[in-house]
Write a protein that holds these residues in place. Structure first.
Motif, short mmCIF file in Angstrom:
data_model
loop_
_atom_site.label_atom_id
_atom_site.label_comp_id
_atom_site.label_asym_id
_atom_site.label_seq_id
_atom_site.Cartn_x
_atom_site.Cartn_y
_atom_site.Cartn_z
N ARG A 188 0.83 -1.22 0.00
CA ARG A 188 0.00 0.00 0.00
C ARG A 188 0.87 1.27 0.00
NH1 ARG A 188 -3.77 -0.82 5.11
NH2 ARG A 188 -1.79 -1.70 5.87
N ILE A 189 2.12 1.15 0.45
CA ILE A 189 3.01 2.33 0.46
C ILE A 189 3.25 2.81 -0.97
CG2 ILE A 189 5.31 3.17 1.05
CD1 ILE A 189 5.33 1.15 3.36
N GLU A 190 3.57 1.86 -1.86
CA GLU A 190 3.80 2.21 -3.27
C GLU A 190 2.53 2.76 -3.90
OE1 GLU A 190 6.04 2.67 -6.68
OE2 GLU A 190 6.85 1.65 -4.90
N GLU A 191 1.40 2.14 -3.57
CA GLU A 191 0.12 2.59 -4.13
C GLU A 191 -0.21 4.01 -3.66
OE1 GLU A 191 -2.62 -0.34 -2.78
OE2 GLU A 191 -1.75 -1.97 -3.96
N LEU A 192 0.05 4.28 -2.39
CA LEU A 192 -0.25 5.59 -1.85
C LEU A 192 0.67 6.65 -2.46
CD1 LEU A 192 -1.95 7.27 0.07
CD2 LEU A 192 -0.44 6.60 1.94
N ALA A 193 1.94 6.30 -2.68
CA ALA A 193 2.88 7.23 -3.31
C ALA A 193 2.40 7.59 -4.71
CB ALA A 193 4.27 6.62 -3.36
N THR A 194 1.92 6.60 -5.45
CA THR A 194 1.40 6.86 -6.80
C THR A 194 0.18 7.78 -6.74
OG1 THR A 194 2.18 4.71 -7.60
CG2 THR A 194 0.43 5.79 -8.87
N ALA A 195 -0.71 7.53 -5.78
CA ALA A 195 -1.91 8.35 -5.64
C ALA A 195 -1.54 9.79 -5.28
CB ALA A 195 -2.83 7.76 -4.58
N MET A 196 -0.54 9.92 -4.42
CA MET A 196 -0.11 11.27 -4.03
C MET A 196 0.49 12.01 -5.22
SD MET A 196 1.64 10.79 -0.28
CE MET A 196 0.65 10.86 1.22
N ALA A 197 1.38 11.35 -5.95
CA ALA A 197 2.01 11.99 -7.11
C ALA A 197 0.96 12.39 -8.14
CB ALA A 197 3.04 11.04 -7.72
N ASP A 198 0.01 11.50 -8.39
CA ASP A 198 -1.04 11.81 -9.36
C ASP A 198 -1.87 13.01 -8.91
OD1 ASP A 198 -0.22 9.71 -10.92
OD2 ASP A 198 -1.80 8.32 -10.26
N HIS A 199 -2.12 13.10 -7.61
CA HIS A 199 -2.93 14.21 -7.11
C HIS A 199 -2.16 15.53 -7.24
CE1 HIS A 199 -6.35 15.84 -4.93
NE2 HIS A 199 -5.50 16.58 -4.23
N TYR A 200 -0.87 15.50 -6.96
CA TYR A 200 -0.05 16.70 -7.13
C TYR A 200 -0.05 17.15 -8.60
CZ TYR A 200 2.12 16.83 -2.48
OH TYR A 200 2.36 16.97 -1.14
N LEU A 201 0.14 16.19 -9.50
CA LEU A 201 0.21 16.52 -10.92
C LEU A 201 -1.12 17.05 -11.44
CD1 LEU A 201 2.34 13.49 -12.12
CD2 LEU A 201 3.09 15.87 -11.92
N ALA A 202 -2.21 16.57 -10.86
CA ALA A 202 -3.54 17.04 -11.28
C ALA A 202 -3.88 18.39 -10.66
CB ALA A 202 -4.59 16.00 -10.90
N ASN A 203 -3.13 18.78 -9.61
CA ASN A 203 -3.38 20.03 -8.92
C ASN A 203 -2.05 20.77 -8.74
OD1 ASN A 203 -6.40 19.67 -7.86
ND2 ASN A 203 -5.33 17.73 -7.59
N PRO A 204 -1.54 21.39 -9.79
CA PRO A 204 -0.18 21.99 -9.76
C PRO A 204 0.04 23.03 -8.67
CG PRO A 204 -1.05 21.89 -12.01
CD PRO A 204 -2.19 21.54 -11.10
N THR A 205 -1.04 23.67 -8.20
CA THR A 205 -0.83 24.68 -7.15
C THR A 205 -0.27 24.05 -5.88
OG1 THR A 205 -3.13 24.43 -6.42
CG2 THR A 205 -2.65 26.21 -7.99
N LEU A 206 -0.45 22.75 -5.72
CA LEU A 206 0.07 22.06 -4.54
C LEU A 206 1.59 21.91 -4.61
CD1 LEU A 206 -2.57 19.18 -4.18
CD2 LEU A 206 -2.45 21.32 -2.87
#
Length: 258
Positions: A188-206
């Protein structure tokens, strides 16, 4: 009847100690009177006047080293010297006022080390479900970032402000902190890292504005110190952050390396 008074009487009349009078003598600010037939130094009106002048200037904040030339100056020089002393005192007052304000901020906890904007962010976190340990870690990061990368600090605060306004960011961040209870090899650590990266990329202001990103990109050593703080206490969170950053760099985000 003997003319003049003893050093003890002179000191009492002028409002200083005998030790102070002797110090004035040592510095050459006041000449020592001659001894009388009994072997005592007797202070007359001239010495008392000089003592009063020296004591008054010293009390007003004039450094002792500058009092002698001041007393021997003409009216114009005297006025100019006093103006200089006033400037020094004003600067000293401002310095002391700043110190007093810092003491007041110390009594108010975080405000001694952080600006109000950063404190406001910390105060929001518990109400959004972040644990005391997470808030403490963020406090440390904010203090270190302000000291080590001041040119990127406003952008850093803006990122956090956007994050705390974003339910998705809050959820992912809280899950990341809760991951400390997981096993080190939990998939789940790898999965969560992917989800976090995707969320950052979808929301550049972050990720921060270009100015802030550039400041952090130039501060890799400082970035490493800040990111690795508390690494021993939160190893899973540190690993999760590293994995997320690796994915972001692969996507072209200019993050500094650890």
């Amino acid at each position: 009847m003997m003319n003049g008074v003893t050093i003890g009487q002179a000191a009492a009349f002028v409002g200083v100690t005998v030790k102070t009078v002797r110090h004035y003598h040592k510095l050459g600010l006041v000449e020592e009177p001659e001894r009388d037939s009994s072997g005592y130094r007797r202070y007359g009106s001239d010495e008392l006047l000089r003592l009063v002048q020296v004591r008054t200037l010293a009390t007003a904040g004039v450094p002792l080293a500058g009092i002698g030339p001041l007393l021997d100056a003409d009216a114009e020089q005297f006025a100019a010297a006093l103006a200089g002393v006033e400037r020094q005192l004003t600067e000293r007052i401002e310095e002391l006022t700043a110190r007093r304000d810092t003491l007041h901020r110390l009594a108010d906890g975080d405000r001694a080390l952080l600006p109000d904007r950063a404190v406001a962010l910390l105060e929001r976190m518990p109400g959004l479900g972040f644990s005391p340990d997470y808030v403490a870690a963020q406090r440390d990061a904010l203090v270190l970032a302000r000291a080590l990368v001041p040119e990127g600090y406003d952008g850093f605060l803006t990122q956090l402000e956007h994050g705390l306004d974003d339910p998705g960011y809050i959820d992912l961040t809280r899950r990341g902190w809760e991951a400390e209870t997981w096993e080190p090899d939990d998939p789940r650590i790898e999965e969560l890292a992917t989800a976090m990266a995707d969320h950052y990329l979808a929301n550049p202001t972050l990720l921060g504005d270009p100015t802030s990103l550039n400041a952090w990109a130039k501060a890799s050593a400082q970035y490493k110190l800040i990111n690795n703080h508390r690494k021993d206490q939160a190893p899973i969170s540190a690993r999760l952050t590293a994995l997320t950053e690796t994915k972001l760099r692969a996507a072209g985000v200019p993050l500094p390396h650890r």
